[in-house]
Scaffold this motif. Structure first.
Motif, PDB file in Angstrom:
ATOM      1  N   GLY A  28       8.051  -9.307  -4.654  1.00 21.91           N
ATOM      2  CA  GLY A  28       7.923  -8.040  -5.367  1.00 21.91           C
ATOM      3  C   GLY A  28       7.501  -6.864  -4.511  1.00 21.91           C
ATOM      4  O   GLY A  28       7.273  -6.979  -3.305  1.00 21.91           O
ATOM      5  N   ALA A  29       7.387  -5.714  -5.181  1.00 19.32           N
ATOM      6  CA  ALA A  29       7.166  -4.426  -4.516  1.00 19.32           C
ATOM      7  C   ALA A  29       5.882  -4.367  -3.700  1.00 19.32           C
ATOM      8  O   ALA A  29       5.812  -3.628  -2.717  1.00 19.32           O
ATOM      9  CB  ALA A  29       7.183  -3.302  -5.542  1.00 19.32           C
ATOM     10  N   ASN A  30       4.863  -5.113  -4.078  1.00 22.44           N
ATOM     11  CA  ASN A  30       3.610  -5.090  -3.310  1.00 22.44           C
ATOM     12  C   ASN A  30       3.788  -5.640  -1.900  1.00 22.44           C
ATOM     13  O   ASN A  30       2.887  -5.520  -1.075  1.00 22.44           O
ATOM     14  CB  ASN A  30       2.520  -5.894  -4.024  1.00 22.44           C
ATOM     15  N   PHE A  31       4.910  -6.271  -1.638  1.00 23.77           N
ATOM     16  CA  PHE A  31       5.120  -6.919  -0.350  1.00 23.77           C
ATOM     17  C   PHE A  31       6.106  -6.182   0.542  1.00 23.77           C
ATOM     18  O   PHE A  31       6.565  -6.728   1.543  1.00 23.77           O
ATOM     19  CB  PHE A  31       5.551  -8.376  -0.566  1.00 23.77           C
ATOM     20  N   LEU A  32       6.431  -4.933   0.187  1.00 21.95           N
ATOM     21  CA  LEU A  32       7.255  -4.121   1.086  1.00 21.95           C
ATOM     22  C   LEU A  32       6.459  -3.852   2.351  1.00 21.95           C
ATOM     23  O   LEU A  32       5.282  -3.504   2.299  1.00 21.95           O
ATOM     24  CB  LEU A  32       7.635  -2.798   0.419  1.00 21.95           C
ATOM     25  N   LYS A  33       7.101  -4.020   3.494  1.00 20.93           N
ATOM     26  CA  LYS A  33       6.440  -3.822   4.777  1.00 20.93           C
ATOM     27  C   LYS A  33       6.898  -2.502   5.393  1.00 20.93           C
ATOM     28  O   LYS A  33       7.988  -2.018   5.095  1.00 20.93           O
ATOM     29  CB  LYS A  33       6.786  -4.962   5.731  1.00 20.93           C
ATOM     30  N   TYR A  79      14.072  -7.254  -8.650  1.00 17.33           N
ATOM     31  CA  TYR A  79      13.076  -6.425  -9.333  1.00 17.33           C
ATOM     32  C   TYR A  79      13.675  -5.120  -9.836  1.00 17.33           C
ATOM     33  O   TYR A  79      12.958  -4.159 -10.068  1.00 17.33           O
ATOM     34  CB  TYR A  79      11.885  -6.184  -8.389  1.00 17.33           C
ATOM     35  N   GLY A  80      14.982  -5.108 -10.001  1.00 19.18           N
ATOM     36  CA  GLY A  80      15.661  -3.930 -10.533  1.00 19.18           C
ATOM     37  C   GLY A  80      16.469  -3.186  -9.473  1.00 19.18           C
ATOM     38  O   GLY A  80      16.479  -3.552  -8.297  1.00 19.18           O
ATOM     39  N   ILE A  81      17.132  -2.155  -9.921  1.00 18.96           N
ATOM     40  CA  ILE A  81      17.939  -1.326  -9.026  1.00 18.96           C
ATOM     41  C   ILE A  81      16.988  -0.476  -8.184  1.00 18.96           C
ATOM     42  O   ILE A  81      16.070   0.142  -8.699  1.00 18.96           O
ATOM     43  CB  ILE A  81      18.864  -0.390  -9.844  1.00 18.96           C
ATOM     44  N   MET A  82      17.231  -0.462  -6.872  1.00 20.64           N
ATOM     45  CA  MET A  82      16.332   0.257  -5.971  1.00 20.64           C
ATOM     46  C   MET A  82      17.147   1.119  -5.014  1.00 20.64           C
ATOM     47  O   MET A  82      18.149   0.669  -4.456  1.00 20.64           O
ATOM     48  CB  MET A  82      15.493  -0.746  -5.189  1.00 20.64           C
TER      49      MET A  82
END
Length: 181
Positions: A79-84, A115-118
């Protein structure tokens, strides 16, 4: 490491019509004058060049996305919390393209993720070094700041300097002016 498929979706409806017309025009060209044949050949060549360019663009985007998925695999898994932190320069170096080519390849493009369209540009994230000299994505810092603000007394909100001091417990040392923006 999980494998994620890279599928590039380009609308080829117009191109397939062009291709059919080109095939039809080459069959008809046996019964037409020289000027018309030259005209049709020029259009045929231009159409083939267009189709080749679109295929090259698709391949460029596929290479770029493959590297983004490799670098951001934790996002795809958790998920988004793991974007580096990631820059276009890193991807450009990996795929051996110029940074501007990467920028154009991802411009106005979106990815369908678990997690959806990004927006693809959102995979490129700046960073700040924490007190331990580890990179922390700016999006993660913003999320921490939001969490800090959610816990404050809204009748008497904290000053930016107070938020900076609370960030220090996360080993993040940024200026008051950075918090303010």
């Amino acid at each position: 490491l999980l494998q994620w498929p890279i599928l590039i979706s380009i609308s080829y409806s117009s191109l397939s019509n062009i291709k059919k017309e080109l095939i039809l025009s080459t069959k008809i060209s046996e019964n037409i004058d020289i000027d018309t044949k030259k005209y049709l050949n020029n259009k045929f060549t231009a159409a083939l060049s267009l189709m080749k360019s679109i295929e090259q663009r698709r391949n460029t985007l596929a290479k770029v996305m493959k590297k983004i998925v490799e670098y951001q695999h934790e996002f795809f898994e958790s998920g988004a919390n793991f974007l580096k932190p990631l820059t276009m320069r890193v991807i450009a170096d990996e795929v051996e393209f110029h940074e501007s080519t990467v920028s154009r390849a991802v411009a106005n493009k979106y990815a369908d993720t678990p997690y959806g369209i990004m927006y693809i540009r959102n995979f490129f994230i700046g960073n700040i070094l924490n007190n331990n000299n580890e990179e922390i994505a700016t999006t993660k810092i913003k999320k921490i700041i939001k969490e800090i603000i959610m816990t404050e007394n809204h009748a008497k909100p904290w000053a930016d300097q107070d938020i900076c001091e609370k960030l220090e417990s996360y080993e993040i040392n940024i200026s008051r002016r950075t918090v303010a923006t």
